[in-house]
Enzyme design. Sequence first.
Site, PDB file in Angstrom:
ATOM      1  N   CYS A 172     -30.917  -6.109 -37.498  1.00  0.00           N
ATOM      2  CA  CYS A 172     -30.839  -4.727 -37.976  1.00  0.00           C
ATOM      3  C   CYS A 172     -31.549  -3.744 -37.060  1.00  0.00           C
ATOM      4  O   CYS A 172     -31.443  -2.527 -37.255  1.00  0.00           O
ATOM      5  CB  CYS A 172     -31.410  -4.632 -39.382  1.00  0.00           C
ATOM      6  SG  CYS A 172     -30.699  -5.840 -40.518  1.00  0.00           S
ATOM      7  N   HIS A 313     -36.316   2.731 -42.350  1.00  0.00           N
ATOM      8  CA  HIS A 313     -35.373   1.629 -42.485  1.00  0.00           C
ATOM      9  C   HIS A 313     -34.904   1.546 -43.938  1.00  0.00           C
ATOM     10  O   HIS A 313     -33.726   1.346 -44.204  1.00  0.00           O
ATOM     11  CB  HIS A 313     -36.025   0.320 -42.032  1.00  0.00           C
ATOM     12  CG  HIS A 313     -35.076  -0.810 -41.872  1.00  0.00           C
ATOM     13  ND1 HIS A 313     -33.956  -0.733 -41.060  1.00  0.00           N
ATOM     14  CD2 HIS A 313     -35.053  -2.055 -42.422  1.00  0.00           C
ATOM     15  CE1 HIS A 313     -33.299  -1.874 -41.106  1.00  0.00           C
ATOM     16  NE2 HIS A 313     -33.938  -2.694 -41.934  1.00  0.00           N
ATOM     17  N   LYS A 345     -29.772   5.306 -45.875  1.00  0.00           N
ATOM     18  CA  LYS A 345     -29.046   4.146 -46.418  1.00  0.00           C
ATOM     19  C   LYS A 345     -28.725   4.336 -47.898  1.00  0.00           C
ATOM     20  O   LYS A 345     -27.831   3.687 -48.431  1.00  0.00           O
ATOM     21  CB  LYS A 345     -29.861   2.869 -46.230  1.00  0.00           C
ATOM     22  CG  LYS A 345     -29.941   2.336 -44.798  1.00  0.00           C
ATOM     23  CD  LYS A 345     -30.696   1.015 -44.746  1.00  0.00           C
ATOM     24  CE  LYS A 345     -30.778   0.449 -43.336  1.00  0.00           C
ATOM     25  NZ  LYS A 345     -31.688   1.217 -42.456  1.00  0.00           N
ATOM     26  N   HIS A 350     -26.287  -0.062 -45.751  1.00  0.00           N
ATOM     27  CA  HIS A 350     -26.954  -0.695 -44.601  1.00  0.00           C
ATOM     28  C   HIS A 350     -25.908  -1.208 -43.621  1.00  0.00           C
ATOM     29  O   HIS A 350     -25.226  -2.203 -43.878  1.00  0.00           O
ATOM     30  CB  HIS A 350     -27.832  -1.843 -45.096  1.00  0.00           C
ATOM     31  CG  HIS A 350     -28.750  -2.411 -44.058  1.00  0.00           C
ATOM     32  ND1 HIS A 350     -28.681  -2.084 -42.716  1.00  0.00           N
ATOM     33  CD2 HIS A 350     -29.778  -3.304 -44.164  1.00  0.00           C
ATOM     34  CE1 HIS A 350     -29.597  -2.738 -42.050  1.00  0.00           C
ATOM     35  NE2 HIS A 350     -30.285  -3.483 -42.904  1.00  0.00           N
TER      36      HIS A 350
END
Length: 422
Positions: A172, A313, A345, A350
Amino acid sequence: MSRKVVVTGMGVISSIGNTVEDFCASLKAGKSGIGPITSFDTTDFDVTIAGEIKDFDPSLWMDKKEARKMARFTQFAVAATAQALTDAGLMGETDAEGKRPVKSQAEKTGIVLGNGIGGFEVVQESMKKLFESGPKRMLPLTVPMMIPNEAAGNISMIFGTKGPAFTQVTACAAGTDAMGQALDLIRSGRCDVVIAGGTESTITSFAVGGFQMLKALSTKRCHEPQKASRPFDSDRDGFVIAEGAGILILESEEHAKARGAKIIAELAGYGATADAYHITSPDPAGAGGSNAVKLAIADAGLKPEDIQYYNAHGTSTEINDPTETKMLKIAFGDHAYKLKVSSTKSMHGHCVAGAGAVEAIACILAIRDGFYPPTINLDNPDPECDLDYVPHKAQYGEINAAASGSLGFGGHNGVVVFKKYN
């Protein structure tokens, strides 16, 4: 002294928009792109939702015949690259072979793309044919379509770039690490222009089944998909898998100025670390991630208090969100409580290896248009997640510097810093 690196073009394919401006409008509106999975039958699955790309027509950006030879993640990357090169004024005219050589010195134009797992749909289809009908029924282009570097290779062939063409595979964090590597290529003088970003397409029964077995995906809100991705919320229960690509055209300031390019922002810094802790979970102490943030800010020649927006994130998983909050407190100190933090996100899902690049574009748009993208679905904030996550609605204000962070399976941490260009 290393060269200043600037952004002159952007392209994006995502569940909330297949152009940069559509993507930007969705961010400002707090629009969700999460919905029921349509690419396979989810009858036997606990997970039935994803951030699928809608209304994607490869022929808008590439030759239809060539597109059929590409895996879906490569189609996304080529489409986003075509957008970005056009935006940068570097798209060449289509020749007799359907190729569009870039308007820059080919040998000094590179590619660095992040990808996690390549053409999963190709692997799945060929494995099915292998087990049901034998090897002679497998797809002839199985290998070149499935390998992660297929996207970089196709971009090089279509747009005629002859500099280095790399593929970053750091889960990721791959899209973010790709931008960092591109930054180094330009600073060192190896390249004048780099096509950089990330791409992923993992919405297949094989991939979703695998992530489901890890207990990583959201299952509680499959009946109301737009509310399923809820970073930093007490009711979060896993991430929502998505697909997409983000591409930046990065250039040395000197090269961009010489050709009269419009400069959107500066890519000013990059930091990367490894947790050395666990194959899927971040280090709960937050040390590795916070060090990556500190390195990126220092590389940009800034202080922590100079950063006004941080695109987290923010996966909406039980462990990630409080860990990342702790990480930001370590990295920013008291400034963490003045910092605007959000997870886009919550809207687009994601995008795995595409996430860092898509979210970097969100940062650049935030700087360009003076707005803070929201974290939607933040109805019941987790007491451990006590920063300003821009809940529900976008906020507006001038942004001079923004950072985007990515945390990948394997303990990979990558952070990039963008500045308003002066």
